[in-house]
Design an enzyme around this catalytic site. Sequence first.
Site, short mmCIF file in Angstrom:
data_model
loop_
_atom_site.label_atom_id
_atom_site.label_comp_id
_atom_site.label_asym_id
_atom_site.label_seq_id
_atom_site.Cartn_x
_atom_site.Cartn_y
_atom_site.Cartn_z
N ARG A 154 25.80 -36.18 1.56
CA ARG A 154 26.06 -37.60 1.31
C ARG A 154 26.17 -38.40 2.61
O ARG A 154 25.92 -39.61 2.62
CB ARG A 154 27.33 -37.76 0.48
CG ARG A 154 27.07 -37.35 -0.95
CD ARG A 154 28.29 -37.41 -1.84
NE ARG A 154 27.88 -37.38 -3.23
CZ ARG A 154 28.70 -37.14 -4.25
NH1 ARG A 154 29.97 -36.90 -4.04
NH2 ARG A 154 28.23 -37.14 -5.48
N LYS A 156 25.99 -29.97 -25.88
CA LYS A 156 26.30 -30.63 -27.16
C LYS A 156 25.56 -31.93 -27.41
O LYS A 156 25.37 -32.73 -26.48
CB LYS A 156 27.80 -30.93 -27.21
CG LYS A 156 28.66 -29.68 -27.30
CD LYS A 156 30.12 -30.07 -27.32
CE LYS A 156 30.98 -28.85 -27.61
NZ LYS A 156 32.41 -29.22 -27.61
N GLY A 190 24.78 -32.84 -13.35
CA GLY A 190 25.42 -31.80 -12.54
C GLY A 190 24.84 -30.43 -12.79
O GLY A 190 24.38 -29.74 -11.85
N GLY A 219 27.55 -39.37 -13.33
CA GLY A 219 27.85 -40.35 -14.38
C GLY A 219 26.94 -41.57 -14.36
O GLY A 219 26.51 -42.05 -15.42
P1 ADP Z 1 24.33 -31.71 -17.23
O1 ADP Z 1 25.61 -31.43 -16.46
O2 ADP Z 1 23.12 -31.46 -16.39
O3 ADP Z 1 24.32 -33.10 -17.83
P2 ADP Z 1 25.31 -30.40 -19.62
O4 ADP Z 1 26.69 -30.43 -19.05
O5 ADP Z 1 25.01 -31.28 -20.77
O6 ADP Z 1 24.25 -30.66 -18.45
O7 ADP Z 1 24.98 -28.92 -20.14
C1 ADP Z 1 25.05 -27.77 -19.38
C2 ADP Z 1 25.68 -26.62 -20.11
O8 ADP Z 1 25.07 -26.32 -21.36
C3 ADP Z 1 25.54 -25.33 -19.29
O9 ADP Z 1 26.82 -24.91 -18.90
C4 ADP Z 1 24.88 -24.35 -20.24
O10 ADP Z 1 25.39 -23.03 -20.15
C5 ADP Z 1 25.18 -24.93 -21.59
N1 ADP Z 1 24.23 -24.45 -22.61
C6 ADP Z 1 22.90 -24.62 -22.64
N2 ADP Z 1 22.36 -23.99 -23.69
C7 ADP Z 1 23.35 -23.38 -24.36
C8 ADP Z 1 23.42 -22.57 -25.54
N3 ADP Z 1 22.33 -22.27 -26.25
N4 ADP Z 1 24.63 -22.11 -25.93
C9 ADP Z 1 25.74 -22.43 -25.21
N5 ADP Z 1 25.74 -23.18 -24.09
C10 ADP Z 1 24.56 -23.66 -23.67
#
Ligand code: ADP
Length: 400
Positions: A39, A201, A358, A381
């Site tokens: 950064r 989710k 992230g 965010g």
């Molecule tokens: P980002 O931080 O890039 O926005 P998210 O926080 O939405 O991404 O999602 C990342 C998480 O989703 C990871 O920790 C990953 O392990 C989990 N994940 C992905 N696919 C599955 C799955 N089929 N079952 C459980 N967890 C999952």
Amino acid sequence: MPDFKTIDDAGDLTGKTALVRVDFNVPMNEAGEVTDDTRLTAALPTVNALLEKGAKVALMAHFGRPKGKVVPEMSLKPVAEAFSKVLGEPVFFAENCGFHEKAHAFVDSRSAGDVILMENTRFEPGEETNDPALAKDMAKLADIYVNDAFSAAHRAHASTEGVAQLLPAYAGKSMEKELSSLDAALGNPVRPVVAVVGGAKVSSKIDLLKNLVGKVDVLAIGGGMANTFIFADGVAVGKSLCEPDLAGTVKEIQAAAKASGCEILLPVDYVCTKEFKANAANRVCKPGDVADDEMILDAGPQSAKALVDKMAASKTVIWNGPLGAFEMEPFDAATVTAAKGAGELAKAGKITAVAGGGDTVAALNHAGAADDFTFISTAGGAFLEWMEGKALPGVEALRK
Ligand code: ADP
Ligand code: MG
């Protein structure tokens, strides 16, 4: 980037002071040493451009969450020292100055060509409330304002929004790069556009999915959230991560996609296991074939290939969220295949590939594909709110 004023529009700055909002919220160890200077180096193009124009540069940034109080452990003093090393010049730290009279006197006492770092903006109670009195005090420090902290632009704080209304305001070089890259990915993209959305989710990404179906040609769903889509279609997902309550939301998203001609791409095969752990015994399943005691932890090889083919037929890819539980091998396979596929296409100049989030950045680094992407946003965010189609107050304030 026609909509925004940039440093190039600021003209000659001889004898002027530029107040620059940067993202210096760097990781620091217990000894007070900056452990990653990404950064800090990101601020160099802006600082150097302003110095070349003859300005005195006063930087301001937040650090941690002191919540409007002076918390000595959250002082930016060690960051001033670290930035001085990166810059190769002294950085004058406005210690115990705040943003009021002492701060004005401190900045006035420095000369053209000097670089100053103000103390943590969040030591001020008025920062996060966007107090007009604080914004006014900040504005008194300088002749122009430059925002180079896209990652803080989703918050209407005194240092990101309030002060921008009181001085001629410009986008810094990092901000400019971020805005033009995001514009090329979703604002004004070359079509067809494939959005890849994965992660845990649906519930955390409803606004994002709703915004994307109206804007992209293909929406590829992966990760845990794909399970909710599969469930909503009436297909068994065993004991997979799934949000049955959101089946109605999935139907709404599917209907909105149909109305706007967006194709939703779901996995056509899954990697299933009985245990949520690395190297657990696993098998590839077809839809309808997942047993009650099994969970889907990754998209299958056919799905990964189908996604790469879609990306190869596109001109633009925008990606947020891993396709599986990539932290545990071998459930990283689909994410790695798709990331490498997108990276190779971008490197060959065939597509524009932009990603953020992230865990997404961690996944693309894990795949060794991050450097091949056209642009990777580390803004967290702010990146997600931008993908949700929301106006970011710190960005809006820079419009012409
Ligand atoms: P980002 O931080 O890039 O926005 P998210 O926080 O939405 O991404 O999602 C990342 C998480 O989703 C990871 O920790 C990953 O392990 C989990 N994940 C992905 N696919 C599955 C799955 N089929 N079952 C459980 N967890 C999952
Ligand atoms: Mg995450």
